[in-house]
Design a protein around this motif. Structure first.
Motif, PDB file in Angstrom:
ATOM      1  N   ALA A   1       7.153  26.132 -29.729  1.00  0.00           N
ATOM      2  CA  ALA A   1       8.351  25.618 -28.616  1.00  0.00           C
ATOM      3  C   ALA A   1       9.851  25.997 -29.670  1.00  0.00           C
ATOM      4  O   ALA A   1      10.659  26.433 -29.310  1.00  0.00           O
ATOM      5  CB  ALA A   1       8.534  24.275 -29.583  1.00  0.00           C
TER       6      ALA A   1
ATOM      7  N   SER B   1      15.479  23.550 -31.148  1.00  0.00           N
ATOM      8  CA  SER B   1      13.851  22.952 -30.456  1.00  0.00           C
ATOM      9  C   SER B   1      14.299  21.549 -29.929  1.00  0.00           C
ATOM     10  O   SER B   1      13.154  21.382 -29.293  1.00  0.00           O
ATOM     11  CB  SER B   1      12.524  22.929 -31.647  1.00  0.00           C
ATOM     12  OG  SER B   1      12.782  22.505 -33.061  1.00  0.00           O
TER      13      SER B   1
ATOM     14  N   TRP C   1      12.415  20.207 -26.820  1.00  0.00           N
ATOM     15  CA  TRP C   1      11.625  18.932 -26.785  1.00  0.00           C
ATOM     16  C   TRP C   1      12.014  17.814 -25.633  1.00  0.00           C
ATOM     17  O   TRP C   1      11.389  17.838 -24.851  1.00  0.00           O
ATOM     18  CB  TRP C   1      11.116  18.343 -27.406  1.00  0.00           C
ATOM     19  CG  TRP C   1       9.493  18.761 -28.055  1.00  0.00           C
ATOM     20  CD1 TRP C   1      10.343  19.919 -29.547  1.00  0.00           C
ATOM     21  CD2 TRP C   1       9.313  19.489 -27.811  1.00  0.00           C
ATOM     22  NE1 TRP C   1       8.855  20.483 -30.605  1.00  0.00           N
ATOM     23  CE2 TRP C   1       8.198  20.111 -28.884  1.00  0.00           C
ATOM     24  CE3 TRP C   1       8.329  18.996 -27.005  1.00  0.00           C
ATOM     25  CZ2 TRP C   1       6.905  20.705 -29.202  1.00  0.00           C
ATOM     26  CZ3 TRP C   1       6.733  20.187 -26.882  1.00  0.00           C
ATOM     27  CH2 TRP C   1       6.583  21.033 -28.188  1.00  0.00           C
TER      28      TRP C   1
ATOM     29  N   ARG D   1      10.844  15.979 -22.739  1.00  0.00           N
ATOM     30  CA  ARG D   1      10.021  14.747 -21.970  1.00  0.00           C
ATOM     31  C   ARG D   1      10.863  14.463 -20.438  1.00  0.00           C
ATOM     32  O   ARG D   1      10.826  14.123 -20.089  1.00  0.00           O
ATOM     33  CB  ARG D   1      10.780  14.269 -23.208  1.00  0.00           C
ATOM     34  CG  ARG D   1       9.799  14.073 -24.315  1.00  0.00           C
ATOM     35  CD  ARG D   1      10.736  13.589 -25.831  1.00  0.00           C
ATOM     36  NE  ARG D   1      11.856  13.298 -25.900  1.00  0.00           N
ATOM     37  CZ  ARG D   1      12.588  14.410 -26.864  1.00  0.00           C
ATOM     38  NH1 ARG D   1      11.459  15.060 -27.133  1.00  0.00           N
ATOM     39  NH2 ARG D   1      13.757  14.931 -26.417  1.00  0.00           N
TER      40      ARG D   1
ATOM     41  N   TYR E   1       1.303  21.693 -27.069  1.00  0.00           N
ATOM     42  CA  TYR E   1       2.310  22.215 -25.528  1.00  0.00           C
ATOM     43  C   TYR E   1       2.439  23.321 -26.347  1.00  0.00           C
ATOM     44  O   TYR E   1       3.054  24.265 -27.474  1.00  0.00           O
ATOM     45  CB  TYR E   1       3.631  21.087 -25.223  1.00  0.00           C
ATOM     46  CG  TYR E   1       3.753  20.154 -24.879  1.00  0.00           C
ATOM     47  CD1 TYR E   1       3.864  19.538 -23.730  1.00  0.00           C
ATOM     48  CD2 TYR E   1       2.830  19.323 -26.144  1.00  0.00           C
ATOM     49  CE1 TYR E   1       3.308  17.823 -23.047  1.00  0.00           C
ATOM     50  CE2 TYR E   1       3.303  17.814 -25.813  1.00  0.00           C
ATOM     51  CZ  TYR E   1       3.103  17.719 -24.180  1.00  0.00           C
ATOM     52  OH  TYR E   1       3.488  16.376 -23.814  1.00  0.00           O
TER      53      TYR E   1
END
Length: 66
Positions: A12, A23, A27, A31, A46
């Protein structure tokens, strides 16, 4: 400018450096399930395919064209 790996999957932080975003933004995209490309490798691991991230960016920039 932060360097991102030339090969393999990105983290990420690598994606954030490439896109020049936080970052947290990366994320948020993961999500929200907006189609941002990622690979889930286990419960909380991830990674991001650089080719797919670049293609996603290209699609985003072309959507705004008349």
């Amino acid at each position: 400018m932060a360097a991102v790996p030339a090969s393999g999957f990105w983290t990420a932080d690598d994606v954030a450096a490439y896109l020049k975003v936080s970052s947290a933004w990366v994320w948020k995209q993961v999500r929200s399930n907006t189609g941002f490309p990622f690979v889930k490798l286990g419960t909380r691991n991830y990674r991001f395919d650089p080719v797919k991230v670049r293609a996603w960016v290209d699609r985003q920039s072309s959507e705004g064209q008349p």
